[in-house]
Design a protein around this motif. Sequence first.
Motif, PDB file in Angstrom:
ATOM      1  N   MET A  46      32.459  23.123-114.872  1.00  0.00           N
ATOM      2  CA  MET A  46      33.131  21.836-114.065  1.00  0.00           C
ATOM      3  C   MET A  46      34.082  21.142-114.863  1.00  0.00           C
ATOM      4  SD  MET A  46      30.344  20.417-111.586  1.00  0.00           S
ATOM      5  CE  MET A  46      29.525  19.033-112.586  1.00  0.00           C
ATOM      6  N   TYR A  47      34.038  21.013-116.375  1.00  0.00           N
ATOM      7  CA  TYR A  47      34.826  20.056-116.961  1.00  0.00           C
ATOM      8  C   TYR A  47      35.714  20.768-118.075  1.00  0.00           C
ATOM      9  CZ  TYR A  47      32.293  16.432-114.794  1.00  0.00           C
ATOM     10  OH  TYR A  47      31.566  15.489-113.973  1.00  0.00           O
ATOM     11  N   LEU A  48      35.506  22.315-118.075  1.00  0.00           N
ATOM     12  CA  LEU A  48      36.375  23.290-118.943  1.00  0.00           C
ATOM     13  C   LEU A  48      36.319  22.921-120.343  1.00  0.00           C
ATOM     14  CD1 LEU A  48      39.786  22.898-116.617  1.00  0.00           C
ATOM     15  CD2 LEU A  48      37.739  24.538-116.447  1.00  0.00           C
ATOM     16  N   LEU A  55      35.157  13.468-121.891  1.00  0.00           N
ATOM     17  CA  LEU A  55      34.802  12.443-120.989  1.00  0.00           C
ATOM     18  C   LEU A  55      33.396  12.637-120.708  1.00  0.00           C
ATOM     19  CD1 LEU A  55      38.249  12.237-118.731  1.00  0.00           C
ATOM     20  CD2 LEU A  55      37.324  10.330-120.362  1.00  0.00           C
ATOM     21  N   LYS A  56      33.065  13.817-120.309  1.00  0.00           N
ATOM     22  CA  LYS A  56      31.611  14.055-119.707  1.00  0.00           C
ATOM     23  C   LYS A  56      30.592  13.520-120.809  1.00  0.00           C
ATOM     24  CE  LYS A  56      28.482  15.342-116.481  1.00  0.00           C
ATOM     25  NZ  LYS A  56      27.498  15.443-117.400  1.00  0.00           N
ATOM     26  N   LEU A  57      31.019  14.033-122.057  1.00  0.00           N
ATOM     27  CA  LEU A  57      30.012  13.690-123.178  1.00  0.00           C
ATOM     28  C   LEU A  57      30.108  12.161-123.201  1.00  0.00           C
ATOM     29  CD1 LEU A  57      30.941  16.543-125.651  1.00  0.00           C
ATOM     30  CD2 LEU A  57      28.583  16.156-124.418  1.00  0.00           C
ATOM     31  N   ALA A 627      31.382  14.688-103.523  1.00  0.00           N
ATOM     32  CA  ALA A 627      32.071  15.797-103.349  1.00  0.00           C
ATOM     33  C   ALA A 627      32.712  16.710-104.584  1.00  0.00           C
ATOM     34  CB  ALA A 627      33.320  15.608-102.400  1.00  0.00           C
ATOM     35  N   LEU A 628      32.887  15.972-105.683  1.00  0.00           N
ATOM     36  CA  LEU A 628      33.065  16.375-106.829  1.00  0.00           C
ATOM     37  C   LEU A 628      31.996  16.625-107.658  1.00  0.00           C
ATOM     38  CD1 LEU A 628      36.336  13.923-107.544  1.00  0.00           C
ATOM     39  CD2 LEU A 628      36.351  16.577-106.817  1.00  0.00           C
ATOM     40  N   ASP A 629      31.012  16.379-107.276  1.00  0.00           N
ATOM     41  CA  ASP A 629      29.787  16.686-108.058  1.00  0.00           C
ATOM     42  C   ASP A 629      29.727  15.705-109.385  1.00  0.00           C
ATOM     43  OD1 ASP A 629      27.750  19.784-108.614  1.00  0.00           O
ATOM     44  OD2 ASP A 629      27.429  17.775-108.476  1.00  0.00           O
ATOM     45  N   ILE A 630      30.169  14.506-109.260  1.00  0.00           N
ATOM     46  CA  ILE A 630      30.018  13.174-110.498  1.00  0.00           C
ATOM     47  C   ILE A 630      28.804  12.719-110.210  1.00  0.00           C
ATOM     48  CG2 ILE A 630      31.243  11.541-111.317  1.00  0.00           C
ATOM     49  CD1 ILE A 630      33.757  12.899-110.541  1.00  0.00           C
TER      50      ILE A 630
END
Lengths: 633, 408
Positions: A46-48, A55-57, A627-630
């Motif tokens: 999802m975040y590459l 950012l996800k971390l 929709a973006l699975d956030i």
Amino acid sequence: MNVLDHRKKGLKKMKEIIGTSNRILEIDLNTNTFSAYSVTQKDREMYLGAKGLGLKLLYDRLKTGCDPLGEENIIIFMMGVLMGTGAPCSGRFEAITKSPLTGIMTTSSCGGPFGMALKTSGWDGVILKGRAESKTHLAIDAKGVIFKPADDLWGKNTRKTQELLSKEGSGSVVIGQAGENLVRFANICSGHRFLGRGGMGAVLGSKNIKAITAKGKEYKIIPKNKKMFGKAKKGMLKYINQNDITSGSYRDLGTNANVNLSNAGGILPVKNFTGGMHKSADKISGEYIKNTYDTKHHTCKPCSILCGHKGTFDGEKRAVPEYETTGLLGANIGIFDQIKISEFNEICSEMGIDTISAGGTIAWAMEATEKGLIESNLFFGKADGVGQMLNDIATRKGLGNELAEGSRRASQKFGGREYAIQVKGLEMAAYDPRGCFGQGLAYAVANRGACHLSTSLFTLEVYFNMASPKAKRGKTTMVKFFENVYSALNSLQICHFTAFAVFLEPPLIKYTPTPLLKLAVQNLTPVALALMDLRLWPALWSSVTGIKLGMQGFKKAGERIHVLERYMNTREGISAKDDTLPARFLEEGRDCDNMNRTVPLDKMLHKYYKVRGYNTNGIPTDSLLEALDIEKK
Amino acid sequence: MRVPDCYEYYLKPKVISGKKALDHIAFELGGMNAKKPIIITSKKHIRTKLDKKIITAFKDSGLTIGAIYDGGPEYLDPNLAYRLNHLFRWHNCDSIIALGGKSVTEYAKALNIFAANNGKIDIFTKDTDIIAPLYPFIIVPTMDSDGYESTNSVSTGGRRFKSESLYPDLIVIDSRTTSTGTTQDAIASSLIALAHSVEAYISNNSNPMMKSFAHASIQYIFENIVKVAQNPRDKKGGIALVNAAALAGSVFSNSSSHPAHILGTILSKKTGNYAAIIMGAILPCVMELHMLKGEFDGEDFLLAAGGFDMMAATPVESHGLKSVEIVRTLTEKLHAATQNFSAYKISEYILRETASEAASSPDVHFTEAECLLVLKNSYNGTQIKKLPAAEEIITREKVSAKGGRKCV
């Protein structure tokens, strides 16, 4: 050659990492402990990597509302999966944190040796939490990190610090005096490159971290699908080597190739963005620098574009300033002499200051002095005083202490807010948006502030003439598209400039006459953008990770990353009131434009929100996040 | 009400309020030996044709309007002041009329200083005395006036410049100019005026004169704000609110303590959010803090805000709490039923920075810990139940220029 022979020759056989190590070094500075963290396959898809994963971390760890210079802030250095593989222009890494300049998320991309050193030490990233009790240098190798005292390094400039650390590892990130003194736009240095924007140097300084070194050369990175990788790499190199910019103007002249183009297009910042053109622009252009200062390549490894240069200025070997520095610490403060600009650049490099924010803040100070709001020895067109002020900013002396807070805070204190050229607190890059309305919208809505790299629309509007610069039509769709693509690009991670090659070299674009392209881009924007062939980028990523990623998945990941960053910012208080431009661009025309145009932001902004799926206050809706699975927090 | 042993109250402007009040301007100018005013206003008021109402009022007076200026940025800077001065001199003007709210009046005050001193004065970078007597100065407040217009100060860049000469000579309140605003104008200006009046009422240098004006201002606001917010064209209500603002401005100038004003202004600047909403949310907490410190018991205040019946029906020992409750209820009603500004999502470190900056202002008589307590509680919409402990200090880290660190 067998292993014994290697040892006899003093060579160590490097271990291999296939794909990615998926080991992230998580360091707690409060307890001087560390652990290894691994991301899930789902998060990877999802975040590459790099920006996206960073950012996800951060999203999973950072407390909303924390003080950017406080103990609770977290700074993350993340590599992309391409680092270390030999993919073209992949020697860049990302840093992500909460900015002390803006109070919201900031991400910055950088070349230099640290990325390769960390990756080949077996780590995909570093998460720094807490605050060290005393001045510290972190030495990273494959086993983990050693916490070393940095008293002998503290107070030294970036160059000296790196020299002293050169034996510790093959790459380091360091701060200068500006970071030590918590200058809100202090940067972090890696080799001769910088994590420039948003004051990341101050974040490290607030954690008492002077430097992070990585030993490097302990692992080599092997793509999972070597055949696919080879093909994608070959395709990328072909495009890079045939593109006029990546193998032509940037390779030859560096980013100062932009000077004459910006001047001709009326977007060169002059005298604190009061003008867009100047008769002396040529004297600071890439062409002039090449002919006058004996320039040679000086660039990141492994780079195929070679945009970095060094030259001989006033008998001294110095880095050739990048276009942004030439713009903001040159034309924008009335200096058209590259000897002076390179001198200012050297001071900023050594002290660890972002040249864009420094230039923008000094320009504000010059105008405030001219208008009698403050007293200083800073005047447009006069180089005297600028060098000293840069030093004073880094050491927080006198007026420098006020300017070290950035132009937004300085203008809140002294007045002159309407000509503090910043958005959300981040000083604007060197492209006047009154000459390119799409760029104006992009500045207003960019996640980290007045950032030119979120879309680089000025290239399409002014340099390539592929979109009418003063038209509003299609601009909201263009801004969204490029925001998504560049978010994904910075997550691979690969140099931003490969976009010139990937966008312009595929046959459909290359062989379509420009007027027809412009017609399509302007009037059939969604169709034209959908036809852009971006497959090389996801192909490189897929070949390294072994995970399938197509063009649509690549763009969707980019959208997810961009919206996540926006959502994190809205949790810090960002909303429609912050998506704006300084009054200068909304109310003042310029002499170089006989129609005295201003940016029609209000006509584009709400359409942008609609296109993005935000509500009327600029907040991502629940349905968009779903929709973006956030996961909403 | 106890009469203090000694007190001071400076009261300057003449006020003409009511139907056809504008028609008196020409006569009043004559009384000040002035014949050719410059009108300073804004494009907003030109669009609603308010300038034409003043021009019509001059119709049979024999006086000429020298110039009308409707431009300018939101913030005053020296360039603008110099341009206005040039305009003033070019048209041989001899007096100034400010038609509008705070920003318009700021330009007018700065112009007056520059024009009277022939441009040879620097109020933007220096603390200085006004040397020459100023030109006759009239303000015509509109619905967006929050009372700052009738004060003795002007903000120039980052400085606030105070002088008794800056009071207007005349305030003209006419329903033709007070009933063309919007609901947002009415709410924003009234919340600020309310904060100023309440602060003056409970300030430690409060006196009978100040309380009388503050009382009238608070009463006008409570009686009229809700109906004007629902119908901004309400003439009687509009004129009452603008009167309230003018009274609030007078007491603001005389009061020594403005914590809600200072905290609201600083926080608004830092975050870009509306000062009026922030001040409205802070005000009840400021009142609570004063109550806990024994500086406010709510007796006369309740009479102004709630009326005689409410005051009579409330036990004396509950007057303070009741006063806070009705202010909270009013501010909730006015800003879309939110009693706090947590919707603005302001980080705690910004609240701490604001508290630190406000506590160093001479106009705030709270400690930094008290300022932070007010901000946190107003942010969350909670009541202040106890004072910060006497020894409590804000733990803050300072960085020395050499890069060391110590905990303070």
